[in-house]
Design a protein around this motif. Structure first.
Motif, mmCIF file in Angstrom:
data_model
loop_
_atom_site.group_PDB
_atom_site.id
_atom_site.type_symbol
_atom_site.label_atom_id
_atom_site.label_comp_id
_atom_site.label_asym_id
_atom_site.label_seq_id
_atom_site.Cartn_x
_atom_site.Cartn_y
_atom_site.Cartn_z
ATOM 1 N N LEU A 1 34.041 18.046 -1.511
ATOM 2 C CA LEU A 1 34.604 18.130 -0.168
ATOM 3 C C LEU A 1 34.841 16.711 0.319
ATOM 4 O O LEU A 1 33.912 15.907 0.384
ATOM 5 C CB LEU A 1 33.645 18.866 0.765
ATOM 6 N N SER A 2 36.098 16.394 0.623
ATOM 7 C CA SER A 2 36.421 15.045 1.090
ATOM 8 C C SER A 2 36.029 14.902 2.555
ATOM 9 O O SER A 2 35.845 15.904 3.250
ATOM 10 C CB SER A 2 37.916 14.770 0.928
ATOM 11 N N PRO A 3 35.910 13.671 3.061
ATOM 12 C CA PRO A 3 35.577 13.471 4.469
ATOM 13 C C PRO A 3 36.582 14.141 5.420
ATOM 14 O O PRO A 3 36.219 14.555 6.504
ATOM 15 C CB PRO A 3 35.602 11.945 4.635
ATOM 16 N N GLY A 4 37.822 14.299 4.987
ATOM 17 C CA GLY A 4 38.832 14.951 5.814
ATOM 18 C C GLY A 4 38.799 16.463 5.746
ATOM 19 O O GLY A 4 39.566 17.144 6.405
ATOM 20 N N GLY A 5 37.907 17.019 4.918
ATOM 21 C CA GLY A 5 37.769 18.462 4.826
ATOM 22 C C GLY A 5 38.530 19.103 3.685
ATOM 23 O O GLY A 5 38.501 20.311 3.529
ATOM 24 N N ALA A 6 39.220 18.302 2.882
ATOM 25 C CA ALA A 6 39.953 18.858 1.749
ATOM 26 C C ALA A 6 38.981 19.160 0.606
ATOM 27 O O ALA A 6 38.004 18.448 0.401
ATOM 28 C CB ALA A 6 41.017 17.892 1.266
ATOM 29 N N ILE A 7 39.264 20.232 -0.107
ATOM 30 C CA ILE A 7 38.436 20.612 -1.239
ATOM 31 C C ILE A 7 39.143 20.189 -2.517
ATOM 32 O O ILE A 7 40.324 20.457 -2.694
ATOM 33 C CB ILE A 7 38.177 22.128 -1.245
ATOM 34 N N GLU A 8 38.407 19.507 -3.388
ATOM 35 C CA GLU A 8 38.941 19.087 -4.682
ATOM 36 C C GLU A 8 38.234 19.907 -5.750
ATOM 37 O O GLU A 8 37.024 20.100 -5.689
ATOM 38 C CB GLU A 8 38.675 17.603 -4.903
ATOM 39 N N ARG A 9 39.000 20.417 -6.721
ATOM 40 C CA ARG A 9 38.437 21.240 -7.788
ATOM 41 C C ARG A 9 38.764 20.614 -9.128
ATOM 42 O O ARG A 9 39.888 20.201 -9.369
ATOM 43 C CB ARG A 9 39.020 22.646 -7.728
ATOM 44 N N ASP A 10 37.754 20.557 -10.006
ATOM 45 C CA ASP A 10 37.950 20.052 -11.369
ATOM 46 C C ASP A 10 37.496 21.139 -12.333
ATOM 47 O O ASP A 10 36.336 21.532 -12.335
ATOM 48 C CB ASP A 10 37.136 18.780 -11.574
#
Length: 135
Positions: A37-46
């Motif tokens: 979870l980025s500080p801006g609220g975006a979710i990153e998936r790997d």
């Protein structure tokens, strides 16, 4: 500013539900997926460490679920809201995050899926939500 605060709260709510779904009992098969979870609220998936056979099995499970819950409104000639369920697997994580927000919304006017009468269906189970997160 109220709209921005509402957006931030909705992202936080979605992130909380995503984390709960991924950490719920029975989620061991999803441990090879990495979410941030980025500080801006975006979710990153790997999913680079997920075996292809596992991806294929999860895709089949998701397709069965999506067909049952979504296809009547979001496939074929009927594509409500501009969302065709067949396109979902090829969405970017940012586009998928908008779908996840609709799936986890507490606002019954925005939450998906919908019942046949147009009212909000009950929220997805953690198991169902996980299928959306990993596909």
């Amino acid at each position: 500013n109220r709209a921005r605060v509402a957006e931030i709260l909705a992202k936080g709510q979605m992130a909380q539900q995503v984390i709960a779904a991924l950490n719920a009992p029975g989620a061991a098969q999803f441990k090879t997926f990495t979410f941030k979870l980025s500080p801006g609220g975006a979710i990153e998936r790997d999913d680079s460490q997920v075996p292809e056979a596992d991806k294929a099995a999860l895709r089949k499970q998701w397709e069965a679920h999506a067909t049952l819950k979504c296809a009547s409104c979001h496939s074929g000639a009927t594509v409500k809201g501009g969302f065709d369920i067949a396109d979902y697997p090829d969405f970017s994580v940012a586009d998928k995050q908008r779908v996840w927000a609709a799936l986890t919304s507490n606002d019954e006017k925005k939450r998906m899926p919908r019942n046949a009468d147009g009212t909000a269906a009950p929220k997805l189970s953690k198991e169902e939500l996980r299928l959306w997160l990993v596909n």
